[in-house]
Every structure is written in structure tokens, then in C-alpha cells.
Design a protein around this motif. Structure first.
Motif, PDB file in Angstrom:
ATOM      1  N   ARG A  92       0.823  -1.214   0.000  1.00  0.00           N
ATOM      2  CA  ARG A  92       0.000   0.000   0.000  1.00  0.00           C
ATOM      3  C   ARG A  92       0.859   1.266   0.000  1.00  0.00           C
ATOM      4  O   ARG A  92       1.783   1.402   0.794  1.00  0.00           O
ATOM      5  N   THR A 126       1.691   8.981   8.613  1.00  0.00           N
ATOM      6  CA  THR A 126       0.677   7.917   8.617  1.00  0.00           C
ATOM      7  C   THR A 126       0.723   7.104   7.328  1.00  0.00           C
ATOM      8  O   THR A 126       0.534   5.888   7.349  1.00  0.00           O
ATOM      9  N   THR A 127       1.000   7.754   6.196  1.00  0.00           N
ATOM     10  CA  THR A 127       1.114   7.044   4.917  1.00  0.00           C
ATOM     11  C   THR A 127       2.339   6.142   4.917  1.00  0.00           C
ATOM     12  O   THR A 127       2.277   4.990   4.476  1.00  0.00           O
ATOM     13  N   GLN A 130       1.562   3.169   7.004  1.00  0.00           N
ATOM     14  CA  GLN A 130       0.661   2.254   6.298  1.00  0.00           C
ATOM     15  C   GLN A 130       1.435   1.412   5.282  1.00  0.00           C
ATOM     16  O   GLN A 130       1.120   0.233   5.080  1.00  0.00           O
ATOM     17  N   ASN A 133       3.230  -1.245   7.341  1.00  0.00           N
ATOM     18  CA  ASN A 133       2.251  -2.228   7.831  1.00  0.00           C
ATOM     19  C   ASN A 133       1.792  -3.152   6.715  1.00  0.00           C
ATOM     20  O   ASN A 133       1.583  -4.350   6.940  1.00  0.00           O
ATOM     21  N   SER A 134       1.644  -2.613   5.516  1.00  0.00           N
ATOM     22  CA  SER A 134       1.248  -3.430   4.377  1.00  0.00           C
ATOM     23  C   SER A 134       2.326  -4.466   4.055  1.00  0.00           C
ATOM     24  O   SER A 134       2.028  -5.641   3.830  1.00  0.00           O
ATOM     25  N   LYS A 189      -3.982   0.654  -2.646  1.00  0.00           N
ATOM     26  CA  LYS A 189      -3.915  -0.798  -2.470  1.00  0.00           C
ATOM     27  C   LYS A 189      -3.412  -1.541  -3.681  1.00  0.00           C
ATOM     28  O   LYS A 189      -2.890  -2.617  -3.563  1.00  0.00           O
TER      29      LYS A 189
END
Length: 191
Positions: A92, A126-127, A130, A133-134, A189
């Protein structure tokens, strides 16, 4: 004195050839960054997949190819194994993170932006998180990634970049660029 002038002109010429400021106005991949510039071909030193890239069309295609390759995150995590599936899941906001990293490049791109009276905002933290985390989710299966120590160390390094590098740890107060601003139709995504 003449020799000094000639040396200065040659240095200036080499610097200009080394780093041309290219507008992202027509980029289809870095749309949220369209008002900014990148330094080409200089960026190829930090992003070898950009070697011999001169146009925005080439830049976009090579960026897409890289984001969809094993080189973006599987290879650095040590995830290539005999169980490797040739279909690489898209992590992501990979494209957004790559765009931000290139625009925030202090050697080749930031000088281009400063010359044009621009100061690019950072990627939103935050991006960046993410994105990490992806990758963590995609590579959690031992079928995808069997080298857990290299994986964990690299994931920690990626997370550290989100925490400490000014190009990736922006806040709303700094008008950071979010992944959804650059990849609005896919929510980051897939491409």
C-alpha cells in the motif's frame, strides 16, 4: 584568471548535465506532487532503476515497474526463496512513498525545487506507516518470506525512516502529502 573561468564554466556545465530539473506536471504516477521537480539524471545514483530516464513518460513507467517488482521490498527483506510466487503483491502506497522520497532527495531534487521557489512538503507519517504495515502483512507468511531476522531488521529500518526522516514523517500541520491524495482511486492498495 582565464583558466579559473574555464574551470568554473566546465564545472557548471557538468553540474547542469548531471542534474536537470524536470517538472512532474505531466506525471500520471506522482499526481499529488505535480507542482514539484525532480533531478534527472542525478536521481539514478540513488534509484538505479531510473538509469537513462529523461522523460516523464519513462519516469512514470519505470516507477510503476519498480513498485511492482521484487526490488521494492521483497528483495531487501530477504524474501526471495524457492517458495516465491512471481506475482508480487503491491504494498500500500508504494508509489506515493517513492514519489516523496525522490522529491525530497537532498542532492538532486530539493535544489531543483528551491531554484523554483518551492519547498515540497513531506510525506505524511501515517502514509509511511501504512506502507510498512502493508509490507509486514504481505510478508508475514513463511511461504512468502522465510528469512525472519533479515525481514524484521529491514522492517524496523523502514519504520525508523517513517519516524526519523523529515521526508517521510510529516504531519497535517506541515501540509504533508497523504497517500490517498496521490493514489485516490485505489486507496493505495493496487495499481
Amino acid at each position: 584568471m582565464f583558466a579559473l573561468i574555464v574551470d568554473y564554466v566546465l564545472e557548471k556545465s557538468a553540474a547542469t548535465k548531471e542534474n536537470n530539473c524536470v517538472s512532474l506536471r505531466r506525471s500520471k504516477v506522482c499526481t499529488a506532487f505535480s507542482q514539484f521537480y525532480i533531478g534527472l539524471p542525478g536521481l539514478e545514483y540513488d534509484y538505479p532503476f531510473l538509469i537513462n530516464t529523461t522523460t516523464i513518460e519513462e519516469f512514470d513507467q519505470r516507477l510503476l515497474d519498480y513498485a511492482d517488482s521484487t526490488s521494492d521490498y521483497l528483495f531487501p527483506l530477504g524474501c526471495l526463496s524457492s517458495n516465491y510466487n512471481p506475482t508480487v503483491p503491491y504494498a500500500r502506497y508504494s508509489l506515493t512513498r517513492l514519489c516523496a522520497g525522490m522529491i525530497q532527495n537532498p542532492t538532486y531534487s530539493l535544489p531543483c525545487n528551491y531554484e523554483n521557489a518551492l519547498s515540497p512538503p513531506p510525506l505524511c507519517k501515517t502514509t509511511c506507516v501504512q506502507w510498512v504495515n502493508s509490507i509486514e502483512s504481505i510478508t508475514a507468511s513463511h511461504r512468502v518470506c522465510s528469512d525472519t531476522s533479515q525481514r524484521n531488521n529491514t522492517l524496523n529500518s523502514f519504520q525508523d525512516q517513517c519516524e526519523t526522516w523529515a521526508g517521510y514523517n510529516g504531519t497535517i500541520a506541515e501540509n504533508c502529502i497523504s497517500g490517498v491524495a496521490n493514489e485516490p482511486y485505489s486507496c493505495g492498495k493496487n495499481t
